[in-house]
Enzyme design. Structure first.
Site, PDB file in Angstrom:
ATOM      1  N   CYS A   7      -2.510  -4.875  -8.542  1.00  0.00           N
ATOM      2  CA  CYS A   7      -2.009  -3.504  -8.545  1.00  0.00           C
ATOM      3  C   CYS A   7      -2.235  -2.832  -9.895  1.00  0.00           C
ATOM      4  CB  CYS A   7      -0.524  -3.478  -8.178  1.00  0.00           C
ATOM      5  SG  CYS A   7       0.471  -4.677  -9.065  1.00  0.00           S
ATOM      6  N   SER A  43       0.815  -1.201   0.000  1.00  0.00           N
ATOM      7  CA  SER A  43       0.000   0.000   0.000  1.00  0.00           C
ATOM      8  C   SER A  43       0.852   1.256   0.000  1.00  0.00           C
ATOM      9  CB  SER A  43      -0.914   0.009   1.227  1.00  0.00           C
ATOM     10  OG  SER A  43      -0.154   0.204   2.415  1.00  0.00           O
ATOM     11  N   GLU A  52       6.746  -0.559  -4.896  1.00  0.00           N
ATOM     12  CA  GLU A  52       5.676  -0.560  -5.901  1.00  0.00           C
ATOM     13  C   GLU A  52       4.385  -0.427  -5.115  1.00  0.00           C
ATOM     14  OE1 GLU A  52       2.506  -1.578  -7.362  1.00  0.00           O
ATOM     15  OE2 GLU A  52       3.284  -3.623  -7.499  1.00  0.00           O
TER      16      GLU A  52
END
Length: 501
Positions: free
Chosen positions: A297, A237, A260
């Site tokens: 994601c 997150s 990321e």
């Protein structure tokens, strides 16, 4: 077959504190909860291992990577069963993810054997050059040292214990200390056992890989702040990643944090494509949006389209497609709760219209669909915040200028997508300079869920998609994160690194 403890330099180590996983069915399993002393022991062992592993041959490291892949496949059924229990992901998804995980180990093995990643450069000596001679200078990429890796919640294999960060660091010649993710400690436990088996089979220093389990922030903080850790790989997150990034930057010796952090991955449906393929695009978007309960994601949470009858028809088609999607189990109760909160936040935003609202209970997720205008999007920057789950927002724009304005308003993204036909070339060309500044990957006439592991892939992007826009966490280029260039001036061949000799 679970150890239930930490793997530290070839030994399975327990402790006084424990925690349990949250299985979707069956009894919970108990695991040792790590502390700062476990991290210190693991990192000290990694530093010791670097003096041999960091100077091993590419052939030796390639053999080690291939052995890890072999050991993971040998325990594939056990890994899959535990993954289903802990995450609720279906068997087919986990088996496919295992193939991707072992495949990238094999790809990296081939890649480092070829040697191109070393970026070797040689400037020969010019002893007769005036007014000053030039010495011989050679350059090569060298491993940086121990690397800390954080497992991800949404990919218990491909982005976790033996995920891309671990594979890239080991390929580069860097020992790894993994902070196991509490969403799937059982999977992490079994995978760590496969790496231990490969270490023994290949005669590698046992400190080359350690894993410390834990469900609190103490382990993660201790890992990124340890003075012997040279870089950190993270997938998760924005909130957690930014906190760790700040810790890395605040160290007496700041280190790179390759985080990321996700994005909303906007899709721009251009006019000719909408007229020619509106129904198919709506159905494809709905499928991508709900794949894996939207827990990717690269989930395409935002879609931009020109207002009008065709847009109305598109929204209706998307609603119909989403209505046919049943409840899906989310990875953890916490993720499910965050999804419900995110849906409530979007629904309560001024200028947002409910198209499809559903009721989620416990760990289940069902789709949400909202619509808003370009003007409202530009006035409400919180609409650009990621909602991790199968939630989509359609943004209707008045004209090309407003579409450009929406594109320019985007924060950094992992992906941006164009749905375009031949008649859309001019509009697409106008968007391209913006989208390539916003995203690490720009694609046409597809959907971004699914990240190919290959040489040309970039899985990263400007902040907040990632914390380092020049890096990727997927593909062979990811190895470069854990290398640094070193020049050797007039060094005798007998003592040069083998890759330069």
């Amino acid at each position: 077959m679970l150890k239930g403890t930490h793997l530290i330099a070839g030994e399975w180590v327990g402790g006084t504190n424990t925690f349990t996983n949250e299985p979707t069915s069956g009894e919970a399993d108990t695991f040792a909860a790590g502390a700062a002393e476990h991290v210190d022991r693991a990192v000290q062992a990694a530093e010791e291992a670097f003096w041999s592993y960091g100077y091993s041959t590419r052939a030796e490291r390639a053999a080690f990577l291939r052995k890890i892949a072999e050991e993971i496949n040998a325990r594939g059924a056990e890994i899959t069963a535990m993954g289903v229990k802990e995450t609720g992901l279906p068997e087919a998804r986990l088996e496919g993810e295992r193939g991707r995980t072992t495949g990238q180990f094999l790809l990296f093995a081939d890649h480092i054997e070829a040697g191109d990643y070393l970026d070797r450069r040689v400037d020969g000596a010019l002893p007769d050059r005036g007014p000053l001679p030039r010495p011989e200078i050679r350059m090569v990429q060298r491993p940086i040292g121990p690397v800390g890796v954080f497992g991800a919640s949404n990919f218990p294999l491909a982005f976790s214990t033996a995920g891309g960060d671990t594979a890239a660091a080991l390929a580069a010649g860097c020992p790894v200390v993994v902070k196991g993710h509490p969403a799937h400690p059982g999977v992490s436990d079994i995978v760590a056992q496969t790496i231990e088996a490969a270490i023994k089979a290949c005669g590698v220093h046992p400190g080359v890989f350690s894993q410390v389990q834990g469900h609190t922030i103490e382990v993660g903080q201790a890992l990124v702040q340890h003075p012997l850790i040279r870089a950190v790989g993270f997938t998760g997150s924005l909130r957690a990643g930014r906190a760790l990034f700040d810790l890395c930057a605040a160290r007496p010796d700041p280190i790179p944090f390759f985080g990321e952090l996700g994005s909303v991955n906007p899709v721009f449906v251009l006019d000719a494509a909408l007229a020619n393929r509106g129904t198919a695009i709506a159905e494809g978007w709905a499928g991508s949006l709900t794949m894996g309960a939207g827990q990717f994601c690269t989930n395409p949470g935002i879609l931009v389209i020109r207002t009008g009858d065709a847009a109305d028809a598109f929204i209706a088609e998307a609603k119909t497609a989403l209505e046919g999607v049943g409840a899906q189990t989310m990875l953890t109760a916490g993720i499910a709760g965050a999804y419900q909160s995110g849906a409530a936040r979007v629904a309560g935003t001024s200028g947002v219209r409910d198209v499809l609202t559903t009721t989620c209970d416990m760990r289940n997720a069902t789709p949400y669909l909202f619509a808003t205008t370009g003007a409202q999007w530009l006035a409400n920057e919180t609409l650009g915040e990621e909602v991790f789950g199968p939630l989509g927002i359609v943004v209707t724009v008045q004209d090309d200028a407003e579409r450009i304005a929406v594109a320019k308003s985007l924060e950094g993204q992992l992906t941006c997508t164009l749905q375009m036909d031949d008649g859309d070339t001019a509009a697409a060309a106008a968007l391209m300079p913006i989208l390539e500044r916003k995203a690490g990957r720009v694609l046409a006439n597809g959907f971004p869920t699914g990240v190919e592991v290959c040489d040309a892939m970039v899985h990263g992007g400007p902040y907040p998609a990632s914390t380092n826009f020049g890096a990727t966490s997927v593909g062979t280029l990811s190895i470069r994160r854990f290398l640094r260039p070193v020049s050797y001036q007039n060094i005798p061949a007998a003592i040069l690194p083998e890759d330069l000799a």
